[in-house]
Write an enzyme that holds these catalytic residues in place. Sequence first.
Site, short mmCIF file in Angstrom:
data_model
loop_
_atom_site.label_atom_id
_atom_site.label_comp_id
_atom_site.label_asym_id
_atom_site.label_seq_id
_atom_site.Cartn_x
_atom_site.Cartn_y
_atom_site.Cartn_z
N HIS A 83 0.84 -1.20 0.00
CA HIS A 83 0.00 0.00 0.00
C HIS A 83 0.88 1.26 0.00
CE1 HIS A 83 -2.98 -2.76 2.29
NE2 HIS A 83 -3.48 -2.58 1.07
N LYS A 88 -15.01 -11.52 7.30
CA LYS A 88 -14.40 -12.64 8.03
C LYS A 88 -12.89 -12.43 8.12
CE LYS A 88 -14.02 -17.13 6.79
NZ LYS A 88 -14.14 -17.86 5.62
N ARG A 92 -1.88 -6.31 -8.62
CA ARG A 92 -0.68 -7.11 -8.36
C ARG A 92 -0.50 -8.19 -9.41
NH1 ARG A 92 -2.87 -7.72 -2.45
NH2 ARG A 92 -4.69 -7.51 -3.74
N SER A 97 -2.71 -7.83 2.66
CA SER A 97 -3.01 -7.72 4.09
C SER A 97 -3.45 -9.07 4.65
CB SER A 97 -4.11 -6.69 4.33
OG SER A 97 -3.69 -5.41 3.95
#
Length: 168
Positions: free
Chosen positions: A22, A48, A97, A135
């Site tokens: 990021h 979740k 990505r 992440s």
Amino acid sequence: MSANRPIVAVYPGSFDPVTLGHEDVVRRTLRFCDRLIVGVAENATQAKGQLFEVGERLELMAEVFGAQERVECVSFSGLLVDFAREAGARFIIRGLRAVSDFDYEFQMAQMNRELWRDVETIFLTPEVGYSFLSSSLVREVASLGGDVSAAVSPPVLERLRRRLPGLG
Ligand code: ADP
């Protein structure tokens, strides 16, 4: 296009937590943008596997981007295009990505254009070393006690250590 009008963009995401990937995207954006508003989406908060509350994510982002006066970090809920419009931003920044990101990102960009004709989504690719970084991977590896020091900035690592004592 007015030469004097500042270029403002929003960079939305979950940022749970903010990673060096990021940070790389933010750094690249500041090369052509005058002001960048990094938006933590509250909608995804119940997702979740979340690790940090939105407030904690923003605290970490303030530590990571605090020295960058052209960067502002805020949370938002509701439609991304509404958030962008209210922020005075006509550009949405997203990171790409790998091919696996493409389907979702392409759909989202097209939908956002349906919702607001004037918005442009700009995709940036990170430094190759960050192409496999996410992440969710950081959360997973860190929660299993793995070393994530090459993936996040020191304040994030520190917070991960406090949250996950097994991290050492
Ligand atoms: P989201 O839940 O919206 O995918 P993320 O916080 O995971 O939120 O990511 C926000 C944006 O940053 C997305 O466009 C994502 O593709 C991009 N991104 C995440 N990690 C990287 C990375 N390592 N390199 C480049 N872009 C990234």
